[in-house]
Design a protein around this motif. Structure first.
Motif, PDB file in Angstrom:
ATOM      1  N   TYR A 192       0.710  -1.278   0.051  1.00 38.72           N
ATOM      2  CA  TYR A 192      -0.176   0.017   0.061  1.00 38.72           C
ATOM      3  C   TYR A 192       0.742   1.272   0.177  1.00 38.72           C
ATOM      4  O   TYR A 192       1.469   1.425   0.960  1.00 38.72           O
ATOM      5  N   GLY A 193       0.479   2.177  -0.808  1.00 37.95           N
ATOM      6  CA  GLY A 193       1.289   3.375  -0.964  1.00 37.95           C
ATOM      7  C   GLY A 193       0.974   4.128   0.211  1.00 37.95           C
ATOM      8  O   GLY A 193       1.712   5.192   0.664  1.00 37.95           O
ATOM      9  N   GLU A 194      -0.496   4.108   0.576  1.00 38.99           N
ATOM     10  CA  GLU A 194      -0.735   5.079   1.653  1.00 38.99           C
ATOM     11  C   GLU A 194       0.019   4.818   3.043  1.00 38.99           C
ATOM     12  O   GLU A 194       0.579   5.756   3.639  1.00 38.99           O
ATOM     13  N   ASN A 195       0.431   3.630   3.168  1.00 38.62           N
ATOM     14  CA  ASN A 195       1.315   3.074   4.344  1.00 38.62           C
ATOM     15  C   ASN A 195       2.875   3.555   3.967  1.00 38.62           C
ATOM     16  O   ASN A 195       3.443   4.026   5.008  1.00 38.62           O
ATOM     17  N   ILE A 196       3.405   3.755   2.772  1.00 38.89           N
ATOM     18  CA  ILE A 196       4.630   4.331   2.363  1.00 38.89           C
ATOM     19  C   ILE A 196       4.744   5.566   2.903  1.00 38.89           C
ATOM     20  O   ILE A 196       5.631   6.184   3.346  1.00 38.89           O
ATOM     21  N   GLY A 197       3.457   6.388   2.485  1.00 40.71           N
ATOM     22  CA  GLY A 197       3.345   7.725   2.634  1.00 40.71           C
ATOM     23  C   GLY A 197       3.686   7.998   4.395  1.00 40.71           C
ATOM     24  O   GLY A 197       4.191   9.144   4.792  1.00 40.71           O
ATOM     25  N   VAL A 198       3.008   7.242   5.224  1.00 38.76           N
ATOM     26  CA  VAL A 198       2.964   7.320   6.564  1.00 38.76           C
ATOM     27  C   VAL A 198       4.363   7.324   6.994  1.00 38.76           C
ATOM     28  O   VAL A 198       4.851   7.862   7.746  1.00 38.76           O
ATOM     29  N   LEU A 199       5.321   6.162   6.393  1.00 38.68           N
ATOM     30  CA  LEU A 199       6.577   5.910   6.856  1.00 38.68           C
ATOM     31  C   LEU A 199       7.574   7.156   6.284  1.00 38.68           C
ATOM     32  O   LEU A 199       8.112   7.747   7.333  1.00 38.68           O
ATOM     33  N   ALA A 200       7.198   7.917   5.312  1.00 38.93           N
ATOM     34  CA  ALA A 200       7.905   9.045   4.737  1.00 38.93           C
ATOM     35  C   ALA A 200       7.746  10.092   5.607  1.00 38.93           C
ATOM     36  O   ALA A 200       8.449  11.177   5.916  1.00 38.93           O
ATOM     37  N   ILE A 201       6.562  10.400   6.296  1.00 39.45           N
ATOM     38  CA  ILE A 201       6.003  11.277   7.069  1.00 39.45           C
ATOM     39  C   ILE A 201       6.648  11.317   8.531  1.00 39.45           C
ATOM     40  O   ILE A 201       7.086  12.205   9.025  1.00 39.45           O
ATOM     41  N   THR A 202       6.565  10.232   9.173  1.00 44.83           N
ATOM     42  CA  THR A 202       6.895   9.892  10.472  1.00 44.83           C
ATOM     43  C   THR A 202       8.261   9.410  10.728  1.00 44.83           C
ATOM     44  O   THR A 202       8.720   9.532  11.659  1.00 44.83           O
ATOM     45  N   ARG A 203       8.885   9.234   9.636  1.00 44.32           N
ATOM     46  CA  ARG A 203      10.259   8.563   9.599  1.00 44.32           C
ATOM     47  C   ARG A 203      10.284   7.474  10.684  1.00 44.32           C
ATOM     48  O   ARG A 203      11.659   7.229  11.098  1.00 44.32           O
ATOM     49  N   VAL A 204       9.215   6.751  10.966  1.00 41.12           N
ATOM     50  CA  VAL A 204       9.417   5.373  11.827  1.00 41.12           C
ATOM     51  C   VAL A 204       9.281   4.341  10.913  1.00 41.12           C
ATOM     52  O   VAL A 204       8.315   3.970  10.437  1.00 41.12           O
ATOM     53  N   PHE A 205      10.324   3.624  10.549  1.00 39.66           N
ATOM     54  CA  PHE A 205      10.514   2.536   9.852  1.00 39.66           C
ATOM     55  C   PHE A 205      10.266   1.211  10.132  1.00 39.66           C
ATOM     56  O   PHE A 205      10.659  -0.039   9.614  1.00 39.66           O
TER      57      PHE A 205
END
Length: 460
Positions: free
Chosen positions: A311-324
């Motif tokens: 899911y691209g939506e969750n990749i977006g969350v990773l990019a914003i939060t920097r929590v990998f």
């Protein structure tokens, strides 16, 4: 340019006080899209949530806990599911999903043995881009029908609700910041649902009955027995005999789409690699990532869920939060499974009017089509070239027009599947194949990732 500092690395375990909230963010990010697919295909939303969670956990295990990716319901399979269900029933859909997962497995083994060049030869941007456009625009009539009509009759009230849901989704997409900017679909569904309640088109009978039953529970055991309920799983052997269902028609409808979703999967992995600044295509390897995706789809087919995809939506969350952290992703998967077994959540989902989903889908399906167009633009594919123009034009008209080939009484190659097959065939036989890739390098995965690694080592 200075990069943003990483908050949590891939293998870091979050503190217990933050773990739940961080995982809940990912659950919200995928929730709207994941329940929309079963809603449109008349499948169990609860089963979709459970299969999403189980598929994500399987993916994390296959990739050795090295890729922080969440998997949810795939939009590419909406039309094939609808066609297969109409022709062969839901057991046929489940068998077709399983076979699509098997294709993932086969391609995974081929990539491990041969690399990725052979795959990009049959799926260049000039083929994949138009097919993605077909996926989005082919679903457009469904979105408009849900937004405007009730049992085939026009309803101004329902259309107004749909437009409000659409407006809220657009506002959330354009103006919301931070985490809220990556969950516009969920915000649109919630806002549209609230407005639909004010218009009296939400059937609250089942919910009210459930809440009354909870309030009047005579014991804790009775409360939990009411609060939790197993989804409507569709399980092979118990509910149907796969050997009796199997036929070439199911294969023709479902399997070709897996080639398109694999191409999308490669794109997601490249974006994810750039966000996390790790070469996931090299370690743990694209073959493991695709195998994990295929296993997730096969798991879904065993319990009645739609095929899964990253899911691209969750990749977006990773990019914003920097929590990998993969542990945060795993936590979201566990929450999704629990939500699937929670009766209150399931009943709320089932009470969402089709107008709300239709309004959100107007934007969402358009975005899918636009992402196909973006693939052509990003790769600088020259549509002024006769070869590229022919391939893209034929794919678009065959796919959106609903063309089909009736091979036998049971075997029909239709719409999206036919356009994908014809597109691949034209690309292989027409001269000037190098023009199919444009001037971009989106699909030159091996070369691009190695080049980026080299540049980093040289301090570029």
């Amino acid at each position: 340019m200075q990069r943003e500092e990483m908050v949590m690395d891939v293998r870091d375990i979050p503190k217990k006080t933050k773990w739940f909230i961080l995982s809940l963010q990912h659950l919200f990010a995928m929730f709207g899209s994941t329940i929309l697919v079963p809603f449109l295909t008349e499948m169990s939303q609860a089963a979709a949530l459970v299969s999403s969670g189980l598929g994500t956990i399987a993916y994390l295990l296959i990739t050795k806990g090295r890729i922080p990716a969440y998997l949810g319901s795939s939009f590419a399979f909406i039309t094939p599911i609808t066609l297969a269900d109409a022709a062969y029933g839901m057991p046929g859909v489940m068998l077709g999903s399983f076979l699509a997962g098997v294709v993932y497995g086969i391609i995974s083994l081929l990539i491990r043995a041969l690399g990725t060049k052979w795959l990009t030869n049959i799926l260049p941007p000039v083929v994949v881009g138009p097919i993605i456009i077909v996926i989005g625009l082919g679903l457009a009539p469904t979105a408009v029908d849900m937004a405007m009509n009730v049992e085939g009759e026009y309803s101004s009230t329902h259309f107004m609700v749909a437009l409000v849901a659409l407006a809220i989704t657009i506002i959330a997409t354009m103006f919301f910041k931070g985490f809220l900017s990556v969950i516009p679909i969920l915000i649109g569904i919630i806002g549209g649902y609230v407005f639909a309640i004010t218009q009296g088109i939400v059937d609250m009978e089942a919910l009210n009955s459930h809440w009354n039953e909870l309030a009047n529970s005579e014991s804790i055991g009775a409360f939990f027995a009411t609060f939790f309920q197993a989804p409507d799983f569709i399980i092979p052997i118990r509910d149907y005999n796969p050997l009796e269902v199997l036929n070439w028609g199911i294969v023709a409808i479902m399997v070709p789409i897996s080639l398109v979703t694999i191409a999308e999967h490669i794109g997601d992995q490249m974006v994810l690699s750039k966000v996390v600044e790790r070469n996931f295509l090299e370690k743990p390897g694209l073959h493991r990532s695709i195998m994990g995706d295929g296993l997730a789809t096969m798991i879904a087919s065993f319990i009645g869920g739609p095929p899964n995809t990253t899911y691209g939506e969750n990749i977006g969350v990773l990019a914003i939060t920097r929590v990998f952290s993969v542990f945060v992703i795993g936590g979201a998967a566990v929450l999704a499974i629990l939500f699937g077994f929670t009766t209150s959540v399931v009943l709320v989902i089932e009470s969402i009017p089709s107008a709300v989903m239709g309004g959100v889908s107007i934007l969402l399906f358009g975005i899918i089509a636009s992402s196909g167009l973006r693939m052509l633009v990003d790769n600088q594919v020259d549509l002024g070239d006769k070869r590229n123009l022919i391939i893209s034009s034929v794919i678009l008209v065959l796919g959106i027009g609903g063309a089909y080939i009736q091979v036998t009484e049971e075997l029909q190659i239709a719409g999206m599947a036919l356009s994908a097959i014809v597109g691949v065939f034209l690309n292989l036989i027409l001269p000037g194949k190098e023009k199919a890739y444009g001037n971009g390098n989106m699909f030159n995965t091996d070369e691009e990732m190695k080049s980026e690694e080299t540049n980093k080592k040289m301090g570029a």
